[in-house]
Write a protein that holds these residues in place. Structure first.
Motif, PDB file in Angstrom:
ATOM      1  N   ILE A   6       0.719  -1.532  -0.283  1.00  0.00           N
ATOM      2  CA  ILE A   6      -0.279  -0.021   0.269  1.00  0.00           C
ATOM      3  C   ILE A   6       1.101   1.606  -0.362  1.00  0.00           C
ATOM      4  CG2 ILE A   6      -1.770   1.130   1.793  1.00  0.00           C
ATOM      5  CD1 ILE A   6      -3.050  -0.908   2.035  1.00  0.00           C
ATOM      6  N   ILE A   9       2.125   1.664  -3.426  1.00  0.00           N
ATOM      7  CA  ILE A   9       0.966   2.132  -4.781  1.00  0.00           C
ATOM      8  C   ILE A   9       0.796   3.847  -3.583  1.00  0.00           C
ATOM      9  CG2 ILE A   9      -1.619   2.210  -4.972  1.00  0.00           C
ATOM     10  CD1 ILE A   9      -1.136  -0.991  -4.033  1.00  0.00           C
ATOM     11  N   ASN A  10       1.157   4.044  -2.638  1.00  0.00           N
ATOM     12  CA  ASN A  10       0.078   5.534  -2.629  1.00  0.00           C
ATOM     13  C   ASN A  10       1.855   5.796  -2.914  1.00  0.00           C
ATOM     14  OD1 ASN A  10      -1.785   5.331  -0.634  1.00  0.00           O
ATOM     15  ND2 ASN A  10      -1.001   4.968   1.082  1.00  0.00           N
ATOM     16  N   LYS A  17       0.497  13.874  -4.163  1.00  0.00           N
ATOM     17  CA  LYS A  17       0.723  14.510  -2.864  1.00  0.00           C
ATOM     18  C   LYS A  17       1.272  15.744  -1.951  1.00  0.00           C
ATOM     19  CE  LYS A  17      -3.827  13.650  -3.666  1.00  0.00           C
ATOM     20  NZ  LYS A  17      -4.685  14.464  -3.959  1.00  0.00           N
ATOM     21  N   SER A  18       0.835  16.372  -1.313  1.00  0.00           N
ATOM     22  CA  SER A  18       2.096  17.246  -0.588  1.00  0.00           C
ATOM     23  C   SER A  18       2.406  16.130   1.238  1.00  0.00           C
ATOM     24  CB  SER A  18       1.185  18.507  -0.502  1.00  0.00           C
ATOM     25  OG  SER A  18       0.153  18.697   0.232  1.00  0.00           O
ATOM     26  N   ARG A  19       1.621  15.902   1.160  1.00  0.00           N
ATOM     27  CA  ARG A  19       2.053  15.144   2.145  1.00  0.00           C
ATOM     28  C   ARG A  19       3.256  14.334   2.030  1.00  0.00           C
ATOM     29  NH1 ARG A  19      -1.539   9.648   4.858  1.00  0.00           N
ATOM     30  NH2 ARG A  19       0.567   9.306   5.822  1.00  0.00           N
ATOM     31  N   TYR A  20       3.151  13.920   0.924  1.00  0.00           N
ATOM     32  CA  TYR A  20       4.210  13.012   0.998  1.00  0.00           C
ATOM     33  C   TYR A  20       5.295  13.187   0.305  1.00  0.00           C
ATOM     34  CZ  TYR A  20       0.850   9.328   0.813  1.00  0.00           C
ATOM     35  OH  TYR A  20       0.054   8.420   1.206  1.00  0.00           O
ATOM     36  N   LYS A  23       7.366  14.672   4.208  1.00  0.00           N
ATOM     37  CA  LYS A  23       7.582  13.770   5.034  1.00  0.00           C
ATOM     38  C   LYS A  23       8.999  13.226   4.136  1.00  0.00           C
ATOM     39  CE  LYS A  23       6.794   9.942   6.845  1.00  0.00           C
ATOM     40  NZ  LYS A  23       6.170   8.529   6.893  1.00  0.00           N
TER      41      LYS A  23
ATOM     42  N   ASP B 182      -4.763  13.409   1.582  1.00  0.00           N
ATOM     43  CA  ASP B 182      -2.960  13.237   1.429  1.00  0.00           C
ATOM     44  C   ASP B 182      -2.575  14.277   1.577  1.00  0.00           C
ATOM     45  OD1 ASP B 182      -2.792  10.862   2.032  1.00  0.00           O
ATOM     46  OD2 ASP B 182      -2.499   9.622   0.011  1.00  0.00           O
ATOM     47  N   GLU B 183      -2.924  16.092   1.918  1.00  0.00           N
ATOM     48  CA  GLU B 183      -2.525  17.142   1.877  1.00  0.00           C
ATOM     49  C   GLU B 183      -2.377  17.572   3.094  1.00  0.00           C
ATOM     50  OE1 GLU B 183      -1.462  17.565  -0.977  1.00  0.00           O
ATOM     51  OE2 GLU B 183      -3.684  18.142  -2.241  1.00  0.00           O
ATOM     52  N   MET B 184      -1.988  16.631   4.403  1.00  0.00           N
ATOM     53  CA  MET B 184      -1.251  16.750   5.775  1.00  0.00           C
ATOM     54  C   MET B 184      -0.322  15.572   5.787  1.00  0.00           C
ATOM     55  SD  MET B 184      -2.905  18.248   9.282  1.00  0.00           S
ATOM     56  CE  MET B 184      -2.731  20.239   8.482  1.00  0.00           C
ATOM     57  N   ILE B 185       0.735  16.053   6.323  1.00  0.00           N
ATOM     58  CA  ILE B 185       1.343  14.594   7.369  1.00  0.00           C
ATOM     59  C   ILE B 185       0.446  14.558   8.378  1.00  0.00           C
ATOM     60  CG2 ILE B 185       3.675  15.441   6.056  1.00  0.00           C
ATOM     61  CD1 ILE B 185       4.023  17.095   9.198  1.00  0.00           C
ATOM     62  N   LEU B 193       9.091  10.338  12.452  1.00  0.00           N
ATOM     63  CA  LEU B 193      10.504  11.507  11.719  1.00  0.00           C
ATOM     64  C   LEU B 193      10.885  11.586  13.497  1.00  0.00           C
ATOM     65  CD1 LEU B 193       8.433  13.764   9.657  1.00  0.00           C
ATOM     66  CD2 LEU B 193       9.941  13.185   8.909  1.00  0.00           C
TER      67      LEU B 193
END
Lengths: 94, 268
Positions: A6, A9-10, A17-20, A23, B182-185, B193
């Motif tokens: 997963i 795939i993500n 996406k800004s999350r990745y 990170k 998926d626009e925020m950690i 982390l």
């Protein structure tokens, strides 16, 4: 295992996406912060390591990777230096 | 003897003082004797968030210089039995007090309280040193933003080098709907982390602002709110009670997200 898939795939679908992005950027910057070294120092160290290794091995400078990584608050330096060929008779010449 | 807990973050503006005011109130509501120390000299705000600004007469500096006794400088919160505030000076600079003096003050207070919370100033300079000197435990407040997480990591590093016994994480201002897109950690990302144990997740909510406008910590409100419940849960966990985490995603659920979660594609 399933989680890994997963995750992969993500990371394909979510590459934009800004999350990745956040990170990944944090992983890098935290590793550097924890090591407490500045980029110039790393650059200098990198050049010196190449210099030393090149005396004995013919390495692919284009393909090499040099990074500081951090896992569970343990920071390590890893250098990946692909070898083109081992220099023979080097010691006699110099 | 009291448990001395510093609330710190590195970066400013992540909600440290709001968390301190609410968490202190929530722990006092559990029937504990609590003293909140504002260690942000020159930029004090804890009195304002607690609605006690009109009742501050003396500060920690006056107590240290002998202008008044320590007991006199402490303000009792009449709305919450057991809650006390030791205000910071507003007109002096951060260097007006040394870590030794801070330690002395906390040692004097220690026999009279169950919990002492120290609200740490932003940054990692003298004010930070003062705030952490007498603490055995630290709560790191961060928000799901890159700058806040980075600074939190710096602070964790410093606390570890000072041999802080316990370091736990509070994620503040989480926006579950942004994590889901998926626009925020996520909280899990932050834990990956920072690699420190979690003690609470406080969702972003406009009621945090309205309650600070009134000077009434959200946990005092009779109306139940997610952030209020989240902070009350942190108080319980601090006191050793195991409380399950709130399902912050539940309020955002649509059929689509439920299907996604069923197949494992969740923001969790």
């Amino acid at each position: 295992m399933f989680k890994d898939i997963i995750g992969t795939i993500n990371s394909w679908t979510g590459a934009k996406k800004s999350r990745y992005r956040a990170k990944n950027r944090l992983q890098l910057v935290l590793a550097h912060d924890r090591a407490g070294v500045n980029p110039e120092l790393i650059q200098k160290m990198r050049q010196e390591i190449i210099e030393v290794v090149s005396r004995y091995l013919d390495i692919d400078v284009e393909e090499m990777e040099f990074s500081i990584q951090s896992n569970d608050r343990i920071t390590s330096l890893s250098a990946n230096l692909p070898i083109k060929k081992i220099k023979r008779g080097n010691t006699k010449e110099t | 003897m009291s448990r001395v807990i510093v609330i710190t973050s590195g970066k400013g503006g992540v909600g440290k003082t709001t968390i301190t005011a609410n968490l202190g109130t929530a722990v006092a509501q559990l029937g504990k004797k609590v003293c909140l120390i504002d260690a942000d000299f020159g930029l004090r705000n804890l009195d304002l968030l607690l609605g006690l600004e009109q009742r501050v007469v003396y500060t920690i500096i006056d107590a240290l210089s002998g202008e008044c006794t320590l007991e006199k400088a402490i303000v009792k919160d009449k709305r919450t039995p057991g809650l006390h505030l030791l205000p910071a000076a507003q007109n002096r600079t951060k260097d007006a007090i040394t870590p030794e003096q801070m330690k002395e003050v906390i040692e004097q207070l220690s026999p009279n309280f169950d919990y002492i919370f120290v609200d740490c100033p932003a940054g990692i300079e003298m004010g930070f040193r003062n705030a952490i000197v007498a603490a055995q435990e630290a709560l790191i407040v961060t928000t799901p933003e890159v700058a806040a997480v980075r600074d939190a990591d710096r602070v964790v590093g410093l606390l570890e080098s000072e041999n802080m016994k316990s370091i736990r994480l509070i994620v503040n201002r989480l926006r579950p709907e942004m994590v889901q897109m998926d626009e925020m950690i996520s909280v899990e990302d932050i834990m990956d982390l920072l690699v420190i144990p979690l003690i609470g997740i406080v969702p972003d909510d406009k009621r945090i602002i309205t309650s600070s406008n009134r000077g009434e910590p959200l946990v005092l409100s009779e109306e139940e709110s997610l952030p209020g419940m989240a902070i009350k849960n942190i108080a319980q966990r601090l006191d050793g009670v195991e409380v399950p985490y709130l399902d912050l995603m539940a309020s955002q659920d649509t059929l689509f997200t439920r299907i996604r979660r069923f197949f494992g594609f969740s923001g969790k």
